[in-house]
Design a protein around this motif. Structure first.
Motif, PDB file in Angstrom:
ATOM      1  N   SER A 124      40.990 -31.486  61.814  1.00  0.00           N
ATOM      2  CA  SER A 124      41.915 -30.857  60.863  1.00  0.00           C
ATOM      3  C   SER A 124      41.809 -31.508  59.492  1.00  0.00           C
ATOM      4  O   SER A 124      41.267 -32.609  59.338  1.00  0.00           O
ATOM      5  N   LEU A 125      42.372 -30.832  58.510  1.00  0.00           N
ATOM      6  CA  LEU A 125      42.424 -31.396  57.160  1.00  0.00           C
ATOM      7  C   LEU A 125      43.204 -32.714  57.181  1.00  0.00           C
ATOM      8  O   LEU A 125      42.883 -33.657  56.462  1.00  0.00           O
ATOM      9  N   GLN A 126      44.221 -32.750  58.027  1.00  0.00           N
ATOM     10  CA  GLN A 126      45.001 -33.981  58.193  1.00  0.00           C
ATOM     11  C   GLN A 126      44.075 -35.134  58.590  1.00  0.00           C
ATOM     12  O   GLN A 126      44.132 -36.217  58.006  1.00  0.00           O
ATOM     13  N   ASN A 127      43.200 -34.889  59.586  1.00  0.00           N
ATOM     14  CA  ASN A 127      42.254 -35.932  60.007  1.00  0.00           C
ATOM     15  C   ASN A 127      41.385 -36.359  58.833  1.00  0.00           C
ATOM     16  O   ASN A 127      41.209 -37.547  58.579  1.00  0.00           O
ATOM     17  N   GLN A 146      37.395 -26.112  47.371  1.00  0.00           N
ATOM     18  CA  GLN A 146      36.885 -25.030  48.225  1.00  0.00           C
ATOM     19  C   GLN A 146      37.764 -24.863  49.470  1.00  0.00           C
ATOM     20  O   GLN A 146      38.008 -23.751  49.936  1.00  0.00           O
ATOM     21  N   ILE A 147      38.233 -25.984  49.995  1.00  0.00           N
ATOM     22  CA  ILE A 147      39.124 -25.905  51.155  1.00  0.00           C
ATOM     23  C   ILE A 147      40.436 -25.215  50.748  1.00  0.00           C
ATOM     24  O   ILE A 147      40.951 -24.339  51.448  1.00  0.00           O
ATOM     25  N   ALA A 148      40.945 -25.607  49.581  1.00  0.00           N
ATOM     26  CA  ALA A 148      42.191 -24.977  49.103  1.00  0.00           C
ATOM     27  C   ALA A 148      41.977 -23.475  48.906  1.00  0.00           C
ATOM     28  O   ALA A 148      42.818 -22.657  49.290  1.00  0.00           O
ATOM     29  N   TYR A 149      40.825 -23.130  48.345  1.00  0.00           N
ATOM     30  CA  TYR A 149      40.523 -21.713  48.102  1.00  0.00           C
ATOM     31  C   TYR A 149      40.434 -20.940  49.427  1.00  0.00           C
ATOM     32  O   TYR A 149      41.005 -19.851  49.580  1.00  0.00           O
ATOM     33  N   GLY A 150      39.742 -21.527  50.393  1.00  0.00           N
ATOM     34  CA  GLY A 150      39.606 -20.857  51.697  1.00  0.00           C
ATOM     35  C   GLY A 150      40.963 -20.688  52.370  1.00  0.00           C
ATOM     36  O   GLY A 150      41.276 -19.622  52.914  1.00  0.00           O
ATOM     37  N   ALA A 173      48.768 -29.619  56.689  1.00  0.00           N
ATOM     38  CA  ALA A 173      47.381 -30.104  56.758  1.00  0.00           C
ATOM     39  C   ALA A 173      46.860 -30.141  58.197  1.00  0.00           C
ATOM     40  O   ALA A 173      45.676 -29.911  58.433  1.00  0.00           O
ATOM     41  N   SER A 174      47.734 -30.396  59.170  1.00  0.00           N
ATOM     42  CA  SER A 174      47.239 -30.470  60.548  1.00  0.00           C
ATOM     43  C   SER A 174      46.951 -29.081  61.103  1.00  0.00           C
ATOM     44  O   SER A 174      46.292 -28.947  62.135  1.00  0.00           O
ATOM     45  N   ASN A 175      47.440 -28.044  60.442  1.00  0.00           N
ATOM     46  CA  ASN A 175      47.134 -26.681  60.886  1.00  0.00           C
ATOM     47  C   ASN A 175      45.974 -26.059  60.127  1.00  0.00           C
ATOM     48  O   ASN A 175      45.635 -24.909  60.353  1.00  0.00           O
ATOM     49  N   VAL A 176      45.415 -26.810  59.195  1.00  0.00           N
ATOM     50  CA  VAL A 176      44.203 -26.334  58.510  1.00  0.00           C
ATOM     51  C   VAL A 176      43.025 -26.993  59.220  1.00  0.00           C
ATOM     52  O   VAL A 176      42.753 -28.180  59.041  1.00  0.00           O
ATOM     53  N   LEU A 177      42.382 -26.230  60.089  1.00  0.00           N
ATOM     54  CA  LEU A 177      41.241 -26.783  60.829  1.00  0.00           C
ATOM     55  C   LEU A 177      39.961 -26.534  60.027  1.00  0.00           C
ATOM     56  O   LEU A 177      39.878 -25.583  59.246  1.00  0.00           O
ATOM     57  N   LEU A 178      38.996 -27.415  60.236  1.00  0.00           N
ATOM     58  CA  LEU A 178      37.758 -27.322  59.453  1.00  0.00           C
ATOM     59  C   LEU A 178      36.570 -27.189  60.395  1.00  0.00           C
ATOM     60  O   LEU A 178      36.519 -27.894  61.426  1.00  0.00           O
ATOM     61  N   ASP A 179      35.667 -26.284  60.051  1.00  0.00           N
ATOM     62  CA  ASP A 179      34.472 -26.203  60.886  1.00  0.00           C
ATOM     63  C   ASP A 179      33.448 -27.228  60.397  1.00  0.00           C
ATOM     64  O   ASP A 179      33.739 -28.032  59.507  1.00  0.00           O
ATOM     65  N   ASP A 180      32.266 -27.184  60.962  1.00  0.00           N
ATOM     66  CA  ASP A 180      31.267 -28.204  60.619  1.00  0.00           C
ATOM     67  C   ASP A 180      30.889 -28.178  59.141  1.00  0.00           C
ATOM     68  O   ASP A 180      30.479 -29.187  58.575  1.00  0.00           O
ATOM     69  N   SER A 234      54.693 -24.350  51.015  1.00  0.00           N
ATOM     70  CA  SER A 234      53.925 -25.209  51.939  1.00  0.00           C
ATOM     71  C   SER A 234      52.477 -25.328  51.480  1.00  0.00           C
ATOM     72  O   SER A 234      51.862 -26.393  51.567  1.00  0.00           O
ATOM     73  N   PHE A 235      51.948 -24.207  50.976  1.00  0.00           N
ATOM     74  CA  PHE A 235      50.573 -24.258  50.465  1.00  0.00           C
ATOM     75  C   PHE A 235      50.476 -25.252  49.315  1.00  0.00           C
ATOM     76  O   PHE A 235      49.511 -26.026  49.216  1.00  0.00           O
ATOM     77  N   GLY A 236      51.476 -25.226  48.442  1.00  0.00           N
ATOM     78  CA  GLY A 236      51.490 -26.156  47.302  1.00  0.00           C
ATOM     79  C   GLY A 236      51.475 -27.603  47.767  1.00  0.00           C
ATOM     80  O   GLY A 236      50.830 -28.466  47.156  1.00  0.00           O
ATOM     81  N   VAL A 237      52.179 -27.876  48.860  1.00  0.00           N
ATOM     82  CA  VAL A 237      52.205 -29.248  49.380  1.00  0.00           C
ATOM     83  C   VAL A 237      50.800 -29.633  49.879  1.00  0.00           C
ATOM     84  O   VAL A 237      50.306 -30.730  49.604  1.00  0.00           O
ATOM     85  N   VAL A 238      50.166 -28.698  50.591  1.00  0.00           N
ATOM     86  CA  VAL A 238      48.797 -28.982  51.076  1.00  0.00           C
ATOM     87  C   VAL A 238      47.858 -29.216  49.888  1.00  0.00           C
ATOM     88  O   VAL A 238      47.038 -30.146  49.895  1.00  0.00           O
ATOM     89  N   LEU A 239      48.008 -28.402  48.848  1.00  0.00           N
ATOM     90  CA  LEU A 239      47.166 -28.583  47.657  1.00  0.00           C
ATOM     91  C   LEU A 239      47.428 -29.950  47.017  1.00  0.00           C
ATOM     92  O   LEU A 239      46.486 -30.650  46.608  1.00  0.00           O
ATOM     93  N   LEU A 240      48.685 -30.341  46.986  1.00  0.00           N
ATOM     94  CA  LEU A 240      48.997 -31.673  46.447  1.00  0.00           C
ATOM     95  C   LEU A 240      48.358 -32.774  47.293  1.00  0.00           C
ATOM     96  O   LEU A 240      47.902 -33.789  46.777  1.00  0.00           O
ATOM     97  N   GLU A 241      48.353 -32.576  48.596  1.00  0.00           N
ATOM     98  CA  GLU A 241      47.693 -33.563  49.468  1.00  0.00           C
ATOM     99  C   GLU A 241      46.210 -33.662  49.137  1.00  0.00           C
ATOM    100  O   GLU A 241      45.643 -34.752  49.112  1.00  0.00           O
ATOM    101  N   LEU A 242      45.594 -32.499  48.895  1.00  0.00           N
ATOM    102  CA  LEU A 242      44.167 -32.499  48.561  1.00  0.00           C
ATOM    103  C   LEU A 242      43.914 -33.220  47.237  1.00  0.00           C
ATOM    104  O   LEU A 242      42.939 -33.932  47.075  1.00  0.00           O
TER     105      LEU A 242
END
Ligand code: ATP
Length: 534
Positions: A124-127, A146-150, A173-180, A234-242
């Motif tokens: 996850s993005l959290q990881n 790019q992650i924020a955009y996706g 962030a823990s619900n934003v999973l990332l592929d390879d 919530s999206f804004g918070v994730v963007l701030l984390e990024l």
């Protein structure tokens, strides 16, 4: 494990006729409990990926296909009847977007309720952001954008492309999973009706809200009034984390820094301090303009008042440009006229020193569609006025900042009372951009068309009718529609290329964009320049 097309019992009723039509097309696999037990080695501990608010999640391998999946075993309390469960699962099954984790199927066997998803390989993005590993490079700025955009694209799909819109409710962030390839996929959407925490299970709901406290919009934590704009918060918070590399809630920090939004709020008004907000692991490797705009977007999203937050579609457009921002020759300027809600245009223009010198007046009715569910009609019809440079400078000079809620409110008021010059009411607009480029001798084998995210960028380019104009030639003698954008296949080459019309010899020639893009002037339908900037 046969693919089944399910038809819920209620589909013949008028009330659900539309929904039923959509559901008829939904193809989800149904699984027996035994099949999923086999896939997860009898739900063995070693297969356990984690436990969230809805239950445990196991990694599994389906037989005989070998498909790797994530099996979510929903907690039993708060379970729904079979029909209700099926109806909810079916509506989740019709959601399909590259930035959403795909629901593969489900199991409703006795009192067992399980959901089966595509397994997302990269954590996850959290990881990635908060649990650094020695064998993993910190994410660079462009990757973050790019992650924020996706993620914004996934949310935009839920908000704007499906009917009825889906409120995510639990974006973090823990619900934003990332592929390879670090392509983001949102997970856990639409589960609130399936798991505990609905109806009379308010105790469970409270604990879930508390669990995600740092991400929850104020209106949600106060009274549970959820809207699409709560997701934007919530999206804004994730963007701030990024941007900052800080957690949404971090109890290991001093009291006044524990809540990311509370810590960031006072800084939003002081662009000089933005570089201090950026994640130190980035080592200042980002453009100042990109940082300013990213912070501006985040600050808009986490505004206290839900109605003043931007639409996710606007956030997505802004991020599409930031996600392309590289050091060399790539457009970083967000085309302010592309936004459905003018408040985004204002915020970004005020955070963009180059654009602050322009003065544009725009009526863009075409971009205000009926699907714009949350913008008020007034707001959409209002004219977007860009302030003159002096306004912007005098405000930032006094150190009072440029993006506080009060100031934006002030902006809105002053904008809505601005006299409208009828002559300038264009029905559609062209934005002309000034690029410089150089023709390069590069084989098309070395270039790739932009990938899936990038092809969306392409459509934005063409859809907003961006034209490029050779620096050295007088305007109108050479206009090129910047439609075919390419990137280099080589990691070392971060340039952006576009191709020209094939010449007489049918050879396509490629051009490398050298400098950043600037808004030059806007034109109405007839090609009349409304407000020349230079
Ligand atoms: N499709 C998936 N592919 C890979 N890992 C997954 C998938 N879905 C969930 N996980 C992982 O399973 C674990 C539990 O996920 P889950 O979504 O249930 O909980 P959470 O996100 O930690 O909390 P919450 O339920 O409060 O959102 C997490 O580590 C998550 O990354």
């Amino acid at each position: 494990m046969r693919p089944t097309t399910m038809k819920p019992d209620h589909m013949h009723t008028n009330k659900h006729a539309d929904e039923a039509e959509q559901l008829e097309e939904t193809t989800l696999k149904t699984f027996t409990f035994r099949e999923l037990a086999t896939a997860t080695k009898n739900f063995r501990q070693e297969c356990l990926l984690g436990e969230g608010g809805f239950g445990r999640v196991y990694k599994g391998t389906l037989q005989p296909t070998g498909q790797v999946v994530a099996v979510k075993q929903l907690d039993k309390h708060g379970l729904h009847g079979n029909k209700e469960f099926q109806a909810e699962v079916l509506s989740l099954g019709r959601l399909d977007h590259p930035n959403l984790v795909k629901l593969v199927g489900y199991c409703a066997d006795g009192d067992q309720r399980l959901l089966v998803y595509d397994y997302v390989t990269g954590g996850s993005l959290q990881n990635h952001l908060h649990e650094p590993k020695s064998d993993r490079e910190p994410m660079d700025w462009t990757t973050r954008m790019q992650i924020a955009y996706g993620a914004a694209q996934g949310l935009d799909y839920l908000h704007d492309k499906v009917n009825p819109p889906v409120i995510y409710r639990d974006l973090k962030a823990s619900n934003v999973l990332l592929d390879d390839d670090l392509c983001p996929k949102l997970s856990d959407f639409g589960l609130h009706k399936l798991g505990p925490g609905t109806g009379d299970k308010m105790v469970a709901l409270t604990s879930r809200v508390m669990g995600t406290y740092g991400y929850s919009a104020p209106e949600y934590t106060r009274g549970g009034n959820l809207t699409l704009k709560s997701d934007v918060y919530s999206f804004g918070v994730v963007l701030l984390e990024l941007i900052t590399g800080r957690r949404a809630l971090d109890t290991t920090r001093p009291n006044d820094e524990q809540n990311l939004v509370s810590w960031a709020q006072p800084l939003f008004g002081d662009p000089k301090r933005y570089p201090d907000m950026a994640d130190p692991v980035l080592e200042n490797k980002f453009s100042e303009r990109g940082l300013n705009q990213a912070v501006a977007i985040a600050s808009m999203c986490v505004q206290e008042e839900a109605t003043t937050r931007p639409l996710i579609s606007d956030v997505m457009v802004a991020l599409s440009f930031l996600s392309m921002s590289k050091e060399d020759g790539v457009p970083t300027t967000v085309p302010i006229l592309s936004f459905r809600d003018k408040s985004m245009s204002i915020a970004l223009s005020r955070h963009d020193s180059d654009l602050a010198s322009s003065k544009l007046a725009v009526e863009d009715e075409k971009s205000s569609t009926s699907s714009d569910k949350e913008s008020s009609v007034d707001s959409m019809k209002e004219r977007v006025i860009k302030r003159e440079e002096e306004d912007s400078l005098s405000e930032s000079d006094d150190g009072s900042g440029s993006n506080s809620d009060e100031e934006q409110e002030e902006d809105r008021n002053s904008l809505s009372t601005e006299p409208i010059d009828e002559k300038n009411q264009a029905q559609s607009l062209k934005i002309n951009y000034r690029y410089s480029w150089e023709e390069v001798d590069v084989s098309d084998e070395k270039l790739s068309s932009k990938g899936s995210q990038k092809s969306n960028d392409e459509s934005i380019y063409s859809c907003y009718d961006i034209e490029v104009d050779h620096d050295d030639l007088p305007r109108n003698e050479k206009h090129i529609h910047l439609e075919h954008i390419h990137s280099s296949k080589s990691e070392d080459d971060q340039s952006v290329y576009f191709d020209d019309e094939p010449g007489d010899d049918n050879e396509i020639s490629f051009h490398r964009i050298k400098s950043e893009v600037d808004v030059d002037y806007v034109e109405d339908d007839s090609g009349t320049s409304l407000h020349p900037v230079k």
